[in-house]
Design an enzyme around this catalytic site. Structure first.
Site, PDB file in Angstrom:
ATOM      1  N   SER A 199      43.973  46.424  46.925  1.00 38.46           N
ATOM      2  CA  SER A 199      44.060  47.262  45.480  1.00 38.46           C
ATOM      3  C   SER A 199      44.945  48.516  45.741  1.00 38.46           C
ATOM      4  O   SER A 199      45.650  48.945  44.739  1.00 38.46           O
ATOM      5  CB  SER A 199      42.927  47.444  44.900  1.00 38.46           C
ATOM      6  OG  SER A 199      41.786  48.208  45.999  1.00 38.46           O
ATOM      7  N   HIS A 243      40.669  55.110  43.033  1.00 36.65           N
ATOM      8  CA  HIS A 243      42.130  54.501  43.371  1.00 36.65           C
ATOM      9  C   HIS A 243      43.281  55.527  42.792  1.00 36.65           C
ATOM     10  O   HIS A 243      43.174  56.326  42.135  1.00 36.65           O
ATOM     11  CB  HIS A 243      42.367  53.386  42.770  1.00 36.65           C
ATOM     12  CG  HIS A 243      41.600  52.121  43.421  1.00 36.65           C
ATOM     13  ND1 HIS A 243      40.153  51.810  43.329  1.00 36.65           N
ATOM     14  CD2 HIS A 243      42.217  51.253  44.076  1.00 36.65           C
ATOM     15  CE1 HIS A 243      39.995  50.902  43.851  1.00 36.65           C
ATOM     16  NE2 HIS A 243      41.102  50.539  44.426  1.00 36.65           N
TER      17      HIS A 243
END
Length: 263
Positions: free
Chosen positions: A44, A242
């Site tokens: 990711s 993230h």
């Protein structure tokens, strides 16, 4: 039990000290990387989870992710965006390396976080006690020390076998949190330090195995320095832990650029 800072600093020094010669040695065969065939592999942090504007929602591949941004800026002859959110090393071996070939000139690869239990560890650290966070990090550290090196060696050997002439850039993970002081609504200072120490161990291990394979290592920690969670201008989202679109553009993209020689 938290990973001792002395241990992580030592392992980090060993990992980074080992990359200078192999990285330099790997530069000369791949000066045409920017003009050739680029394949982006990984999890990711490579696919762009959290960066928005997704071209593939199942894998959270973002048009704002650093592989896509690099391809947009450099216009390689071909670009294959194979990175997928949630990927582990077996997924890269099963589903992603098939995109490599003898004509591949550049490979970027970010992997290892999910294998070491990133998601469950972060849940423990965000929503449980300090002792629960440290236990989760200790479990992850045991995997990183005992199992991850061999799994990375297998993956890196497969990448080299399938793309023998490619410049391979292994992209590391950033420190997620600024240490010290207050972080209103965020992790305690002790938890932030523990998480960053776990990141140091993971990065040192990845950097060391990349060096052994003759691959370059793009370190995410200096790239994001000063823009972690709990800073005034974070490039990492506190909600999903993230990098944001800004993080991919201003941190990861320059780090990849620096690791790819001009064609």
């Amino acid at each position: 039990m938290r990973i001792p800072r002395v241990l992580t600093a030592t392992m980090l020094a060993l990992g980074l000290a080992g990359i200078s010669v192999p990285v330099s040695a790997a530069t000369s065969p791949s000066t045409t990387a920017a003009a050739g065939q680029y394949v982006a592999l990984g999890d990711s942090y490579a696919s762009g989870t959290g960066a928005g504007d997704y071209s593939d929602t199942a894998c959270t591949r973002s048009r704002n992710a650093y592989p896509q941004l690099w391809a947009d800026a450099n216009a390689p002859a071909s670009f294959t965006f194979a990175a997928c959110g949630g990927a582990k090393i077996p997924d890269v071996l099963a589903d992603q390396v098939r995109h490599l070939g003898s004509g591949t000139t550049l490979v970027s690869l970010s992997i290892g976080g999910n294998d070491s239990g990133f998601a469950s560890t972060m849940l423990s650290c965000k929503y449980s006690t300090l002792s629960a966070c440290e236990r989760a990090l200790d479990t992850a550290a045991k995997y990183v020390r005992d199992e991850l090196p061999g799994e990375l060696d297998q993956l890196y050997a497969t990448v080299r076998d399938r793309a023998p002439g490619a410049r391979v850039v292994v992209v590391g993970y950033p420190h997620l949190y600024k240490e010290g002081g207050l972080c209103l609504g965020g992790l305690s200072s002790s938890k932030r330090t523990a998480v960053n120490e776990g990141s140091d161990l993971l990065n040192a291990t990845i950097a060391g195995r990349a060096a052994a394979a003759g691959f370059a290592f793009a370190d995410g920690r200096p790239a994001f320095a000063g823009h972690e969670i709990c800073t005034s201008d974070p490039w990492i989202s506190d909600s999903n832990v993230h990098p944001t679109a800004e993080g991919h553009e201003k941190a990861y993209l320059p780090a990849l650029d620096a690791a790819v020689p001009a064609g």
